[in-house]
Design an enzyme around this catalytic site. Structure first.
Site, PDB file in Angstrom:
ATOM      1  CB  CYS A   1     -63.316 -55.837  -2.790  1.00 53.96           C
ATOM      2  SG  CYS A   1     -63.282 -54.159  -3.459  1.00 53.96           S
TER       3      CYS A   1
ATOM      4  CG  ASP B   1     -58.435 -56.127   1.186  1.00 56.33           C
ATOM      5  OD1 ASP B   1     -59.644 -55.981   0.956  1.00 56.33           O
ATOM      6  OD2 ASP B   1     -57.621 -56.481   0.302  1.00 56.33           O
TER       7      ASP B   1
END
Ligand code: HMG
Ligand code: MG
Length: 311
Positions: free
Chosen positions: A245, A19
């Site tokens: 993201c 991530d």
């Protein structure tokens, strides 16, 4: 349903290599990613999400998945899990060929985010995850599930807790051993997180839930604490607060691992993680990216060290 008895220990799932790095503009070398994983192992992390088997056209930063994972696994540390993201059967097969023993499917509670992130509706995504979980279980591979946008969506605004509960329950029914609840854009505050957890906990046992909170508005540690009080004992976090993201503009990284460890240390809750080694890792990877660690705890520990060294 606040539970005032806090757990004796929590499990932290490290997100930095996946991530964290998936959102970096500059390509990070495979050697640097490998070194990051090794440093995280030495700091005591027992679950390190290593990469994702997604389209390199969509997320170029994870394009070295088939090289990185076998190199990580060739010298795997005892008792450490190295999960990888697999959005579909193609990704699962590539992950399996690279040696994966744990994978994660990732859905969303918001239709628009599902479309932007994995190019299909929520219903279609769940249809794609089912053969992944079946193939994984047949191969003895564990499957984790994610739900994104559990509080808010960058395209639709507020997300109904019931929508989160529906997706989480389906992932559990498919055989995910745990469902990680993602506040993808970090808009949650403790009241909203509690409302969401109350709805989800009616369908999924709390022991099967994890909190995955991004820190865009600085609320992630408060959300971790609110979740702890509700019985959640697994948290995803990213060393140095790396990340964001690619399909949620403006979203910042996960809660920093060192911020969670500092909180747990203060509460007397065991994480098995060495804070000093973790801060060293945060400083090291941040330097590789040409910046300071984003987290308050890393900065404070480093400043204190510098002051002590000068005294
Ligand atoms: P698509 O374009 O709809 O897929 O992408 P497709 O089946 O139509 O195939 C199109 C092309 O992609 C084909 O190649 C396929 O072979 C290829 P072409 O013929 O054009 O050369 N393809 C793949 N290549 C590699 N690996 C695969 C794969 N599947 C198809 N697995 C897809 C669908 C899901 C692949 C795409 O949308 C994608 O890769 N999206 C990226 C999603 C992503 O990585 N997002 C970030 C991670 S999620 C996240 O960060 C949230 C989380 O942290 C929790 C939170 O914070 O909320 C987990
Ligand atoms: Mg995330």
């Amino acid at each position: 349903m606040a539970n005032s008895i806090l757990p004796a220990a929590v499990r932290i799932v490290e997100m930095g290599p996946r991530d964290g790095l998936q959102n970096e503009k500059q390509l990070v070398s495979t050697d640097t990613k490998l070194e990051l994983v090794r440093r995280l192992e030495r700091a005591g992390l027992k679950a390190i999400e290593t990469t994702s088997f997604v389209s390199p056209k969509w997320v170029p930063q994870m394009g070295d998945n088939a090289e990185l994972l076998p190199r990580v696994l060739a010298a795997a540390a005892p008792g450490v899990a190295y999960p990888v993201l697999t959005p579909n059967l193609k990704g699962f097969e590539a992950a399996l060929a690279a040696g994966a023993r744990e994978v994660a499917v990732f859905g969303a509670a918001s239709e628009s985010f599902s479309q932007k992130n994995i190019n299909c509706s929520i219903a279609k995504s769940l249809e794609r995850f089912r053969p992944v979980t079946e193939a994984a279980h047949a191969a003895g591979v564990r499957v984790r599930g994610y739900v994104s946008c559990v509080v808010g969506c960058p395209y639709e605004g507020a997300v109904a807790p019931q929508a989160v509960a529906d997706v989480a329950a389906t992932l559990l029914e498919m055989g995910c051993y745990e469902v990680s609840l993602g506040d993808t854009i970090g808009v949650g505050t403790p009241a909203g997180i509690r409302r969401m957890l109350e709805a989800v906990a009616k369908r999924v046992p709390v022991v099967k839930l994890a909190g995955h909170y991004h820190d865009t508005y600085g609320m992630a540690v408060a959300n971790v604490f609110a979740s702890l009080e509700m019985g959640v004992a697994v948290f995803d976090a990213s060393v140095g607060g790396l990340g964001g993201c690619p399909y949620a503009a403006g979203a910042s990284g996960n809660v920093a691992t060192e911020d969670v460890v500092w909180l747990m240390n203060g509460l007397g809750i065991d994480t098995g993680i060495d804070l000093e080694a973790l801060v060293d890792t945060a400083a090291w990877i941040s330097a590789q990216l040409g910046r300071e660690p984003a987290s308050r705890v890393a900065r404070a520990v480093l400043a204190k060290r510098a002051k002590t060294a000068c005294a």
